[in-house]
Structures are given as C-alpha cells and as structure tokens.
Motif scaffolding. Structure first.
Motif, short mmCIF file in Angstrom:
data_model
loop_
_atom_site.label_atom_id
_atom_site.label_comp_id
_atom_site.label_asym_id
_atom_site.label_seq_id
_atom_site.Cartn_x
_atom_site.Cartn_y
_atom_site.Cartn_z
N GLU A 29 15.79 42.67 6.88
CA GLU A 29 16.45 43.38 7.98
C GLU A 29 17.69 44.12 7.49
OE1 GLU A 29 14.96 40.71 11.77
OE2 GLU A 29 17.00 40.42 11.07
N ASP A 30 18.48 43.45 6.67
CA ASP A 30 19.69 44.11 6.15
C ASP A 30 19.34 45.24 5.20
OD1 ASP A 30 21.21 42.33 7.62
OD2 ASP A 30 22.17 41.39 5.88
N HIS A 31 18.34 45.05 4.36
CA HIS A 31 17.96 46.11 3.42
C HIS A 31 17.49 47.35 4.18
CE1 HIS A 31 17.19 42.94 0.03
NE2 HIS A 31 18.47 43.12 0.28
N TYR A 32 16.73 47.15 5.23
CA TYR A 32 16.28 48.29 6.03
C TYR A 32 17.49 49.02 6.64
CZ TYR A 32 14.12 51.27 9.44
OH TYR A 32 13.75 52.38 10.16
N ALA A 33 18.42 48.27 7.20
CA ALA A 33 19.60 48.89 7.82
C ALA A 33 20.40 49.68 6.78
CB ALA A 33 20.48 47.82 8.47
N LEU A 34 20.55 49.12 5.59
CA LEU A 34 21.27 49.83 4.53
C LEU A 34 20.52 51.09 4.09
CD1 LEU A 34 22.51 46.73 2.56
CD2 LEU A 34 23.99 48.58 3.40
N ASN A 68 17.89 49.08 -7.15
CA ASN A 68 17.67 48.32 -8.39
C ASN A 68 17.99 46.84 -8.19
OD1 ASN A 68 16.92 50.67 -9.69
ND2 ASN A 68 18.91 50.97 -10.67
N HIS A 69 19.05 46.55 -7.45
CA HIS A 69 19.43 45.17 -7.16
C HIS A 69 18.32 44.47 -6.36
CE1 HIS A 69 22.02 41.77 -6.05
NE2 HIS A 69 21.56 41.93 -4.82
N ILE A 70 17.81 45.16 -5.36
CA ILE A 70 16.74 44.58 -4.53
C ILE A 70 15.50 44.31 -5.36
CG2 ILE A 70 15.14 45.05 -2.62
CD1 ILE A 70 17.52 46.68 -1.35
N ALA A 71 15.12 45.27 -6.21
CA ALA A 71 13.89 45.15 -6.99
C ALA A 71 13.99 44.13 -8.11
CB ALA A 71 13.52 46.51 -7.57
N SER A 72 15.19 43.73 -8.45
CA SER A 72 15.33 42.77 -9.55
C SER A 72 15.90 41.45 -9.04
CB SER A 72 16.21 43.36 -10.66
OG SER A 72 17.50 43.70 -10.17
N GLU A 131 2.72 41.24 14.89
CA GLU A 131 2.06 42.25 15.71
C GLU A 131 2.41 43.67 15.31
OE1 GLU A 131 2.52 41.56 19.86
OE2 GLU A 131 2.10 39.44 19.65
N SER A 132 3.63 43.88 14.85
CA SER A 132 4.06 45.23 14.52
C SER A 132 5.00 45.18 13.33
CB SER A 132 4.78 45.85 15.71
OG SER A 132 5.31 47.09 15.35
N CYS A 133 4.75 46.01 12.36
CA CYS A 133 5.67 46.15 11.23
C CYS A 133 5.43 47.50 10.60
CB CYS A 133 5.49 45.03 10.21
SG CYS A 133 3.91 45.02 9.39
N GLY A 134 6.34 47.91 9.75
CA GLY A 134 6.21 49.20 9.09
C GLY A 134 6.84 50.30 9.91
N ALA A 135 6.63 51.50 9.47
CA ALA A 135 7.24 52.66 10.13
C ALA A 135 6.63 52.86 11.51
CB ALA A 135 7.04 53.91 9.28
N LEU A 145 10.44 47.83 8.26
CA LEU A 145 10.56 47.09 7.01
C LEU A 145 11.22 47.98 5.96
CD1 LEU A 145 7.08 45.36 6.73
CD2 LEU A 145 9.24 44.34 7.40
N PRO A 146 11.94 47.37 5.03
CA PRO A 146 12.52 48.17 3.95
C PRO A 146 11.41 48.63 3.01
CG PRO A 146 12.84 45.85 3.51
CD PRO A 146 12.23 45.95 4.88
N GLN A 147 11.76 49.50 2.08
CA GLN A 147 10.77 50.00 1.14
C GLN A 147 10.16 48.89 0.30
OE1 GLN A 147 11.66 53.46 -1.09
NE2 GLN A 147 12.37 54.58 0.67
N LEU A 148 10.94 47.86 0.00
CA LEU A 148 10.44 46.72 -0.77
C LEU A 148 10.66 45.45 0.05
CD1 LEU A 148 9.21 45.50 -3.34
CD2 LEU A 148 11.52 45.42 -4.29
N PRO A 149 9.71 45.11 0.94
CA PRO A 149 9.88 43.88 1.72
C PRO A 149 9.78 42.65 0.82
CG PRO A 149 8.02 45.21 2.53
CD PRO A 149 8.50 45.82 1.26
#
Length: 142
Positions: free
Chosen positions: A21-26, A114-118, A137-141, A9-13
């Motif tokens: 998914e895209d935010h995590y990849a970026l 900043n874009h993601i958080a706003s 079943e599974s998420c996170g690091a 998951l990205p830092q801010l799901p």
C-alpha cells in the motif's frame, strides 16, 4: 476471514500490506511530479521525503512485530536512502525546473524502486502470512 480489497498494487507487489500500500502511494507521488508547477517542486520533494520517512517507520514497526531477522540491515538501508534524499534536496535549489523533475521523478524514484526490488523483496520473504492477491476480488489497475 475475508481480506479487504486493495484497489491498486505497486509495480512490484510483495504480498505484505504495509509495503504494497505504501509503495503504491509513493509511486503515485512520483508519477504526479510531471504535473506539479515549477514553484511547487520543492514542496513536492519535501512531501515525498516526509512520506518516505513515515513509510520506513511503518515498515520497520511491522518487521519488528513479525520478527524479521534482517531488520537491522534493512534499517541501515532506510537511513542511507533518506540520507541520499537529503543530499538530493541540497542540490535541488541549484537545479533548473526540468532537472528538478528529473531528480524527483527519475533519480529518487529509481533509488526507491531499487530498494523495493532488492532489500524489501528479501525482507518480505520473512513474513509468514503473505497476502494472496489472486484470491482478492479486485486488484491491479482500475
């Protein structure tokens, strides 16, 4: 219906698959900046900008599909962020490798965060079916 697992998951799901998914990849692309050889930084920046543009297109298509009412404003924010990335690319050639890493791994990464958080957080609230990661079943690091 069982949802497929998200491995990371990205830092801010936000609970919207195309966004998360895209935010995590970026985020991972930004993290890899420290490992890129000096002579590969320009290509790395180009790859990040290309992925940003592709992500924005996917995100906008999904927002259009579900009828997110703030899509015109969101599109404008995407265009502005890509314009800022192009300005950063123009100044890139004049910078030393250490500054190039900073421009990618901090400056551009922070603009995206900043874009993601706003804007993304606001837009994600218009999606009817938000993913409930607690039931997966599974998420996170890993």
């Amino acid at each position: 219906m069982k949802l497929p697992q998200l491995l990371q998951l990205p830092q801010l799901p936000l609970g919207v698959r195309v966004m998360d998914e895209d935010h995590y990849a970026l985020e991972q692309m930004f993290v890899r900046t420290a490992e890129i050889p000096d002579d590969g930084l320009t290509a790395h920046l180009d790859a990040i900008i290309a992925e940003l543009a592709a992500h924005f297109a996917r995100e906008e298509a999904e927002m259009e599909r579900v009828g997110v009412p703030v899509l015109p404003c969101h599109r404008g924010q995407h265009a502005a962020l890509l314009a800022e990335a192009e300005i950063l690319r123009e100044s890139f050639a004049l910078a030393e490798p250490r500054m190039r890493r900073h421009l990618i791994g901090f400056t551009l990464a922070q603009k995206m965060a900043n874009h993601i958080a706003s804007v993304d957080q606001i837009s994600s609230s218009f999606f009817d079916e938000k993913l409930d990661y607690s039931k997966m079943e599974s998420c996170g690091a890993a």
